[in-house]
Motif scaffolding. Sequence first.
Motif, PDB file in Angstrom:
ATOM      1  N   UNK A  38       3.926   4.188  -0.348  1.00 29.29           N
ATOM      2  CA  UNK A  38       2.977   3.517   0.545  1.00 29.29           C
ATOM      3  C   UNK A  38       1.709   4.348   0.662  1.00 29.29           C
ATOM      4  N   UNK A  39       1.433   5.165  -0.361  1.00 31.03           N
ATOM      5  CA  UNK A  39       0.242   6.008  -0.313  1.00 31.03           C
ATOM      6  C   UNK A  39      -1.018   5.139  -0.317  1.00 31.03           C
ATOM      7  N   UNK A  40      -1.980   5.407   0.575  1.00 31.23           N
ATOM      8  CA  UNK A  40      -3.214   4.618   0.592  1.00 31.23           C
ATOM      9  C   UNK A  40      -4.029   4.876  -0.659  1.00 31.23           C
ATOM     10  N   UNK A  41      -4.784   3.892  -1.081  1.00 26.80           N
ATOM     11  CA  UNK A  41      -5.651   4.036  -2.241  1.00 26.80           C
ATOM     12  C   UNK A  41      -6.915   3.237  -2.009  1.00 26.80           C
ATOM     13  N   UNK A  42      -7.892   3.418  -2.889  1.00 30.16           N
ATOM     14  CA  UNK A  42      -9.185   2.771  -2.726  1.00 30.16           C
ATOM     15  C   UNK A  42      -9.085   1.281  -3.031  1.00 30.16           C
ATOM     16  N   UNK A  43      -9.893   0.450  -2.364  1.00 31.00           N
ATOM     17  CA  UNK A  43      -9.906  -0.984  -2.668  1.00 31.00           C
ATOM     18  C   UNK A  43     -10.305  -1.221  -4.119  1.00 31.00           C
ATOM     19  N   UNK A  44      -9.762  -2.274  -4.714  1.00 26.82           N
ATOM     20  CA  UNK A  44     -10.037  -2.623  -6.096  1.00 26.82           C
ATOM     21  C   UNK A  44     -10.824  -3.928  -6.162  1.00 26.82           C
ATOM     22  N   UNK A  45     -11.439  -4.166  -7.300  1.00 28.44           N
ATOM     23  CA  UNK A  45     -12.073  -5.446  -7.548  1.00 28.44           C
ATOM     24  C   UNK A  45     -10.987  -6.508  -7.704  1.00 28.44           C
ATOM     25  N   UNK A  46     -11.334  -7.756  -7.424  1.00 27.16           N
ATOM     26  CA  UNK A  46     -10.370  -8.835  -7.559  1.00 27.16           C
ATOM     27  C   UNK A  46      -9.806  -8.892  -8.973  1.00 27.16           C
ATOM     28  N   UNK A  47     -10.663  -8.684  -9.964  1.00 27.53           N
ATOM     29  CA  UNK A  47     -10.196  -8.706 -11.357  1.00 27.53           C
ATOM     30  C   UNK A  47      -9.173  -7.612 -11.619  1.00 27.53           C
ATOM     31  N   UNK A  48      -9.327  -6.469 -10.966  1.00 32.23           N
ATOM     32  CA  UNK A  48      -8.365  -5.383 -11.136  1.00 32.23           C
ATOM     33  C   UNK A  48      -7.035  -5.722 -10.474  1.00 32.23           C
ATOM     34  N   UNK A  49      -7.089  -6.315  -9.280  1.00 34.76           N
ATOM     35  CA  UNK A  49      -5.856  -6.730  -8.604  1.00 34.76           C
ATOM     36  C   UNK A  49      -5.148  -7.789  -9.448  1.00 34.76           C
ATOM     37  N   UNK A  50      -5.920  -8.711  -9.994  1.00 39.19           N
ATOM     38  CA  UNK A  50      -5.351  -9.754 -10.848  1.00 39.19           C
ATOM     39  C   UNK A  50      -4.635  -9.144 -12.047  1.00 39.19           C
ATOM     40  N   UNK A  51      -5.251  -8.143 -12.663  1.00 41.17           N
ATOM     41  CA  UNK A  51      -4.643  -7.501 -13.827  1.00 41.17           C
ATOM     42  C   UNK A  51      -3.320  -6.817 -13.454  1.00 41.17           C
ATOM     43  N   UNK A  52      -3.317  -6.140 -12.302  1.00 45.33           N
ATOM     44  CA  UNK A  52      -2.087  -5.497 -11.842  1.00 45.33           C
ATOM     45  C   UNK A  52      -1.013  -6.551 -11.572  1.00 45.33           C
ATOM     46  N   UNK A  53      -1.410  -7.625 -10.877  1.00 46.23           N
ATOM     47  CA  UNK A  53      -0.450  -8.677 -10.544  1.00 46.23           C
ATOM     48  C   UNK A  53       0.183  -9.267 -11.803  1.00 46.23           C
ATOM     49  N   UNK A  54      -0.632  -9.491 -12.815  1.00 47.70           N
ATOM     50  CA  UNK A  54      -0.104 -10.078 -14.044  1.00 47.70           C
ATOM     51  C   UNK A  54       0.848  -9.123 -14.762  1.00 47.70           C
ATOM     52  N   UNK A  55       0.574  -7.819 -14.673  1.00 53.90           N
ATOM     53  CA  UNK A  55       1.393  -6.844 -15.387  1.00 53.90           C
ATOM     54  C   UNK A  55       2.758  -6.631 -14.738  1.00 53.90           C
ATOM     55  N   UNK A  56       2.874  -6.901 -13.435  1.00 47.20           N
ATOM     56  CA  UNK A  56       4.144  -6.628 -12.735  1.00 47.20           C
ATOM     57  C   UNK A  56       4.957  -7.886 -12.463  1.00 47.20           C
ATOM     58  N   UNK A  57       4.387  -9.066 -12.714  1.00 52.79           N
ATOM     59  CA  UNK A  57       5.076 -10.317 -12.427  1.00 52.79           C
ATOM     60  C   UNK A  57       5.847 -10.789 -13.658  1.00 52.79           C
TER      61      UNK A  57
END
Length: 322
Positions: free
Chosen positions: A40-59
Amino acid sequence: MNLRSQIVLVCVGSFLITLPTQLFPLYSSAQNLPVSGFTAQPSAPLLTAQVRQIAQSITVKVLSGRSGGSGIVIQKQGSVYTVVTNQHVLTAGQGSGYQIQTNDGRTYPAEVVRTVSFEGNDLALLQFRSTGADYTVASVGTSSALKAGDEVFAAGFPFESEQYGSAWTFTTGTVSLISDRAIEGGYQIAYTNLVEKGMSGGPILNRQGQVIGINGMHAYPLWGDPYLFTDGSRPSAAMREIMVRSSMGIAIDTFVQLAAGFSNPVGMPSARAPIAPTEAIARPEPPQGSVTTPQPPQGSPSALPVIQETPILSNPGSEPLW
């Protein structure tokens, strides 16, 4: 210090100031996703495109009998990956015959982890083994700090045509309600993101790309009344109205707490070659929007198997609410 020493120090200092910066390595603050997702370590906000890329890689897509849903790669131990999904996603599989389809199109046989009790919450774990490919593991945040109005992202594989199967989808929205108690199934987070049937088990992410919840219930369920607290009481009329028009998810803190004792892969079958996609198809990046749905792949008859997405039910009234 004599005059000669002072002159030498000044000259050396001037030389260091004029050295090119390439001689001093720069260390990036970027963090790779951990191989074990519990953080649960805090991290810097990401661009929507970056969140989308992460979501696609883990789903991942969960194939369960003649139905299916979505899941999240939550842990890796050696060649064994663990996926969290909803228990209701596995119901159609009748306890066996599960498969995991990863983001590269490969399909792996999967086994249910039966050593963890989720105590009536709509959660389940699957495991699959991959020796020839490496998959991203989700970074798990915390849902304890969520509040109404927070931006969230949801992902998964909604049901589509029998010809193409279901295409991965990414939606944006905000938290509409955090209940102080869970309704049946463990659902506690209400959010405005569009979540369709088939996206159950997929991730809810924050702006940092961390999983803070698990999809499970779409808005306006067609049958029954799932809005009942686990103690038998019901929400107020105003709270229920918000729940009805929102998607509902299980807080990641609930999963982390109940899965705390899980650590070792058990009962995994020996490695088998996955079913590989027939070809890789390059696709242009879709435009930014509230919903991102890639076009279905064009394949030959030997392409990835397509399942019937809607289970055949002898009693239509027994269809899941999600």
